[in-house]
Design a protein around this motif. Sequence first.
Motif, mmCIF file in Angstrom:
data_model
loop_
_atom_site.group_PDB
_atom_site.id
_atom_site.type_symbol
_atom_site.label_atom_id
_atom_site.label_comp_id
_atom_site.label_asym_id
_atom_site.label_seq_id
_atom_site.Cartn_x
_atom_site.Cartn_y
_atom_site.Cartn_z
ATOM 1 N N ARG A 231 7.334 -2.013 0.012
ATOM 2 C CA ARG A 231 6.701 -1.896 -1.425
ATOM 3 C C ARG A 231 5.492 -1.156 -1.594
ATOM 4 N NH1 ARG A 231 8.165 -2.230 -6.152
ATOM 5 N NH2 ARG A 231 8.074 -4.309 -7.526
ATOM 6 N N ALA A 232 4.663 -1.286 -0.581
ATOM 7 C CA ALA A 232 3.381 -0.294 -0.792
ATOM 8 C C ALA A 232 3.640 1.120 -0.729
ATOM 9 C CB ALA A 232 2.226 -0.824 0.311
ATOM 10 N N ILE A 233 4.678 1.568 -0.035
ATOM 11 C CA ILE A 233 4.932 2.893 0.246
ATOM 12 C C ILE A 233 5.705 3.510 -1.195
ATOM 13 C CG2 ILE A 233 6.269 4.664 1.411
ATOM 14 C CD1 ILE A 233 5.763 2.866 4.029
ATOM 15 N N ASP A 234 6.565 2.577 -1.541
ATOM 16 C CA ASP A 234 6.997 2.678 -2.832
ATOM 17 C C ASP A 234 5.958 3.094 -3.822
ATOM 18 O OD1 ASP A 234 9.643 2.131 -1.889
ATOM 19 O OD2 ASP A 234 9.743 0.025 -2.773
ATOM 20 N N LEU A 235 5.122 2.253 -4.222
ATOM 21 C CA LEU A 235 3.828 2.528 -4.915
ATOM 22 C C LEU A 235 3.084 3.547 -4.693
ATOM 23 C CD1 LEU A 235 2.799 -1.238 -5.271
ATOM 24 C CD2 LEU A 235 4.035 0.080 -6.961
ATOM 25 N N ALA A 236 3.085 4.234 -3.309
ATOM 26 C CA ALA A 236 1.973 5.440 -3.033
ATOM 27 C C ALA A 236 2.839 6.643 -3.072
ATOM 28 C CB ALA A 236 1.609 5.288 -1.867
ATOM 29 N N GLU A 237 4.361 6.636 -2.913
ATOM 30 C CA GLU A 237 4.991 7.503 -2.886
ATOM 31 C C GLU A 237 4.961 8.519 -4.011
ATOM 32 O OE1 GLU A 237 9.620 9.066 -2.157
ATOM 33 O OE2 GLU A 237 9.339 6.857 -1.919
ATOM 34 N N PRO A 238 5.177 8.195 -5.181
ATOM 35 C CA PRO A 238 5.010 9.346 -6.423
ATOM 36 C C PRO A 238 3.482 9.977 -6.104
ATOM 37 C CG PRO A 238 4.818 7.103 -7.335
ATOM 38 C CD PRO A 238 5.399 7.174 -5.639
ATOM 39 N N HIS A 239 2.578 9.540 -5.844
ATOM 40 C CA HIS A 239 1.322 10.038 -5.680
ATOM 41 C C HIS A 239 1.183 10.956 -4.756
ATOM 42 C CE1 HIS A 239 0.057 7.488 -9.016
ATOM 43 N NE2 HIS A 239 0.685 6.320 -8.244
ATOM 44 N N LEU A 240 1.833 10.588 -3.309
ATOM 45 C CA LEU A 240 1.715 11.248 -1.986
ATOM 46 C C LEU A 240 2.548 12.641 -2.579
ATOM 47 C CD1 LEU A 240 2.297 8.529 0.274
ATOM 48 C CD2 LEU A 240 0.337 9.848 0.058
ATOM 49 N N ARG A 241 3.598 12.590 -3.250
ATOM 50 C CA ARG A 241 4.472 13.870 -3.490
ATOM 51 C C ARG A 241 3.522 15.009 -4.308
ATOM 52 N NH1 ARG A 241 9.304 13.684 -1.485
ATOM 53 N NH2 ARG A 241 10.399 11.605 -0.950
ATOM 54 N N GLU A 242 2.500 14.256 -5.151
ATOM 55 C CA GLU A 242 1.996 15.231 -5.857
ATOM 56 C C GLU A 242 0.420 15.603 -5.289
ATOM 57 O OE1 GLU A 242 1.342 12.897 -9.542
ATOM 58 O OE2 GLU A 242 3.555 13.253 -10.136
ATOM 59 N N ASP A 243 0.448 15.349 -3.744
ATOM 60 C CA ASP A 243 -0.931 15.642 -2.929
ATOM 61 C C ASP A 243 -2.090 14.783 -3.711
ATOM 62 O OD1 ASP A 243 0.330 17.636 -1.990
ATOM 63 O OD2 ASP A 243 -0.410 19.089 -3.371
ATOM 64 N N GLY A 244 -1.563 13.640 -4.182
ATOM 65 C CA GLY A 244 -2.589 12.413 -4.353
ATOM 66 C C GLY A 244 -2.770 11.569 -3.349
ATOM 67 N N GLN A 245 -3.798 10.828 -2.879
ATOM 68 C CA GLN A 245 -4.028 10.108 -1.666
ATOM 69 C C GLN A 245 -3.970 8.778 -2.015
ATOM 70 O OE1 GLN A 245 -7.740 12.202 -1.219
ATOM 71 N NE2 GLN A 245 -7.406 12.311 0.928
ATOM 72 N N SER A 246 -3.527 7.949 -1.208
ATOM 73 C CA SER A 246 -3.244 6.681 -1.284
ATOM 74 C C SER A 246 -3.956 5.738 -0.146
ATOM 75 C CB SER A 246 -2.008 5.997 -1.315
ATOM 76 O OG SER A 246 -1.092 6.788 -2.411
ATOM 77 N N LEU A 247 -4.531 4.618 -0.523
ATOM 78 C CA LEU A 247 -5.307 3.550 0.325
ATOM 79 C C LEU A 247 -4.775 2.188 0.317
ATOM 80 C CD1 LEU A 247 -7.866 3.263 2.256
ATOM 81 C CD2 LEU A 247 -9.002 2.952 0.070
ATOM 82 N N VAL A 248 -4.186 1.799 1.464
ATOM 83 C CA VAL A 248 -3.591 0.492 1.663
ATOM 84 C C VAL A 248 -4.412 -0.262 2.233
ATOM 85 C CG1 VAL A 248 -1.384 -0.629 2.257
ATOM 86 C CG2 VAL A 248 -1.205 1.864 1.358
ATOM 87 N N PHE A 249 -4.801 -1.559 1.958
ATOM 88 C CA PHE A 249 -5.535 -2.669 2.636
ATOM 89 C C PHE A 249 -4.515 -3.444 2.999
ATOM 90 C CE2 PHE A 249 -8.654 -0.942 -0.535
ATOM 91 C CZ PHE A 249 -9.616 -0.604 0.510
ATOM 92 N N VAL A 250 -4.959 -3.900 4.531
ATOM 93 C CA VAL A 250 -4.088 -4.888 5.041
ATOM 94 C C VAL A 250 -4.860 -5.723 5.607
ATOM 95 C CG1 VAL A 250 -1.987 -3.197 5.635
ATOM 96 C CG2 VAL A 250 -3.870 -3.436 7.248
ATOM 97 N N SER A 251 -4.457 -6.936 6.238
ATOM 98 C CA SER A 251 -5.377 -8.063 6.791
ATOM 99 C C SER A 251 -6.034 -8.085 8.062
ATOM 100 C CB SER A 251 -4.419 -9.385 6.731
ATOM 101 O OG SER A 251 -3.446 -9.158 7.700
ATOM 102 N N SER A 252 -5.641 -7.074 8.813
ATOM 103 C CA SER A 252 -6.186 -7.221 10.429
ATOM 104 C C SER A 252 -6.253 -5.743 10.687
ATOM 105 C CB SER A 252 -5.704 -8.236 11.186
ATOM 106 O OG SER A 252 -4.238 -7.477 11.669
ATOM 107 N N ARG A 253 -7.164 -5.604 11.909
ATOM 108 C CA ARG A 253 -7.202 -4.350 12.591
ATOM 109 C C ARG A 253 -5.783 -3.999 13.185
ATOM 110 N NH1 ARG A 253 -12.835 -5.266 16.061
ATOM 111 N NH2 ARG A 253 -14.148 -5.937 14.405
ATOM 112 N N GLN A 254 -5.243 -4.831 13.770
ATOM 113 C CA GLN A 254 -3.984 -4.627 14.325
ATOM 114 C C GLN A 254 -2.992 -4.287 13.399
ATOM 115 O OE1 GLN A 254 -2.480 -7.815 16.613
ATOM 116 N NE2 GLN A 254 -0.924 -6.712 17.756
ATOM 117 N N ASP A 255 -2.939 -4.962 12.257
ATOM 118 C CA ASP A 255 -2.103 -4.375 11.068
ATOM 119 C C ASP A 255 -2.253 -2.951 10.577
ATOM 120 O OD1 ASP A 255 -0.516 -6.643 11.259
ATOM 121 O OD2 ASP A 255 -1.636 -7.790 9.699
#
Length: 787
Positions: A231-255
């Motif tokens: 779901r997160a990649i779905d939301l980031a994808e249009p921006h990534l295709r336009e050379d925009g950057q995405s930051l995804v926050f997850v719950s732990s270091r391992q994640d």
Amino acid sequence: MEVAEVLPEFADAFAFEEFNRMQREALPGLLESDENVVASAPTASGKTALAELAICKALADGGTALFIAPLRALTNEKEDDWDRFEELDYSVYVVTGERDLNPRRARRADILVMTPEKLDSATRKHDSRRYDFVTDIDVCVIDEVHLLDADRRGSVLEVTISRLRRLCDPRIVALSATMPNVDDVAAWLDAPDETTFEFDESYRPVDLKSGVKTYTHGDNAFADKYRRLYRAIDLAEPHLREDGQSLVFVSSRQDTVQAAKKARDEIAERDIPMGVRGEYEFHTDLKERLDDDTLYHSVLDGVAFHHAGLSKNDRDLVEEWFKEGHIELLFSTSTLAWGVNLPARCVVIRDTKIHDPLEGEVDMSPLDVLQMLGRAGRPGYDDVGYGWVVCDGADADKYRRLLRDGKEIESRLAETLETHLNAEIAMGTITDLEDVMDWLETTFYYVRGQSKPEEYEFPNLRGRVRDCLEQLVERGFVEMDPETLSIEATPRGVLASKYYLRLATAVTFAELCDRAGEDGGTLEADDILEAVATAEEFDSVSARQSERDAVDAVLVGRETGDLEAGQRKVLAILRGAADGSTPAELSSDAWVIRRNATRLISALGAFLDRLAGPHAANLARRVEARIENGVAEDAVGLTAIDGVGPGRASKLAKDGLSTPGDIVETGIEGLVAAGLSEGVAERVYEGSQSLPAIEIDWGEFPETVATGENEVCEVTVRNVGEPSRAGLRVTVNEVEMTATSTYLRDEDTVPVGVFGADAEDLEYTVSIVFPEEPLLPIREQRTVDVV
């Protein structure tokens, strides 16, 4: 408005040359007034400069500044950022843990950096030579004052600021992300209208479009993570295709690592054009510069991860490359949202629940959520930023309300009122009920209570306080005079405050002291480990199903009574740490649990020293050192020697050298024969001489005594090493004859009575311990035959 025009002598202290609109409007209040300041402004609008302006004014006036950072991980970043002040000959000092504190550096510092917890601990000990620097602060900058509303940590910040204002009344500059009730914070801190600033979203350099996206929740938590990731990649994808950057926050270091790996595969599958493999020079430079091999392979594909467990070199490179656009998709823990200014066009919060080693699975704080979303939008690059919360449908309305209405800041003091009240009584600032009421009036709790009297139980505030005091009396923390109603702390109350304990834990520790008895002779290492494993600080620790077999394997053959699964997990981690072999299945939580446990054992040692004697305290110190170093009992004493780590201590102990006295006696040649190089042997030998070393002289101690006869002998205990506080004990047939605590500088004489009794022989044991060092007890025995 150029920085050099406003503050010519501090122009180099700022990372930019011109103030923005928000900073310009706050300038007069910060620089032309001595009033307290409260400023609420959107994330990424430049609040850090307001802190730096307040600090510059204090330094220009010859004063000392204190900066309160919300997280420990951010204190060192501030130290690095403020090298700019160091270059202007102002010293910056981060106040860290008890053992690492350098009081002289803290006393001489121009800028101090602390967390709320560290400041709380320091102000409780302000009248000690070690912490007297906290009463010499001219301006206190609170970064992210909305932390007041955080579980547990909020009340710490609240009472600490109230205490600091009573101790030295510094100017307070409180900074915050946007909050609806900024006026309440201003009222608490006595900031007048002209220095209370509420900058709305129009001051945000980039508009923010935020929303909530749901996913279909399943029965498998592991599979749910990947549903949220896609779901997160779905939301980031249009921006990534336009050379925009995405930051995804997850719950732990391992994640962060696992999500980055999976995202690389998914990006390749979707054929999203990303990566630096075509940038030959940058590509070839990567391998040499990065420490983490997994990170290297991720960055090649334009994906990276960032967390506090990475080396500083790797974190700095990830931040640098993200700013330069080499990294287009970054997975991070929440620490990045509070610290580094690293905006992205699109921000996605994949995980709204986090696993806390001490609290189990908890909802991410609303403050964290807003802080993370505030990173969306790159000033100078984007006209709009996009921020999304991915959550289960059942939570969607909660997050929509949060994004729409924001979060009013509440006081959390009522939840931990007993603990903080005990601390004030222990410091002597509260001596009766009226003092309690006066103290409460200095808190944010009192301000919010006036706004919401029913919710804060204000109609019955005096009754609530009286109940709280009665609880403290009943649990042994406070004594109250029934006639004058004056109150003062007991030793239990003072120790609980000094060592920052939850009150239930302090009760457990005091009960263990009672069971140990005056001589501490009945106490064993298992008792200490169990007291810590069952401490309230670990109440919320849970044992996942995958961890339980590992816990059982560590504790096999050991009686653990009625311990719950979480307590057994803590106990297993502590036992494993003491043996130097923590199972891999328990490693993810082991570091946090071990760090908290050593603090608790140190506190328990102080309880035992005060209430059960030096022998019990020495046992606690040895258990603490074993957990810190992972060495066997016979090697633990050697860890007190500078230059002797776990491996070297274990090696020397196998050669029969287990005390500093043994090291001194064997000499440098003996250490070389034991396998040390000559240079190391010299250092270890010198280190041993800086510790106490004991010789016992039995004098004219008899070999026999007639039945019914008696004589008093003198045994001399001689310290041929460095002076130290010591506990001396003499037993006969395991029954204590005498026990004393002394500062052993040269020698001490202990009277020993030899009485002809019914027994066939009398076994006398002289035992010497050092309660503040992990040295093994020094024991010698003599047997007297009864004829």
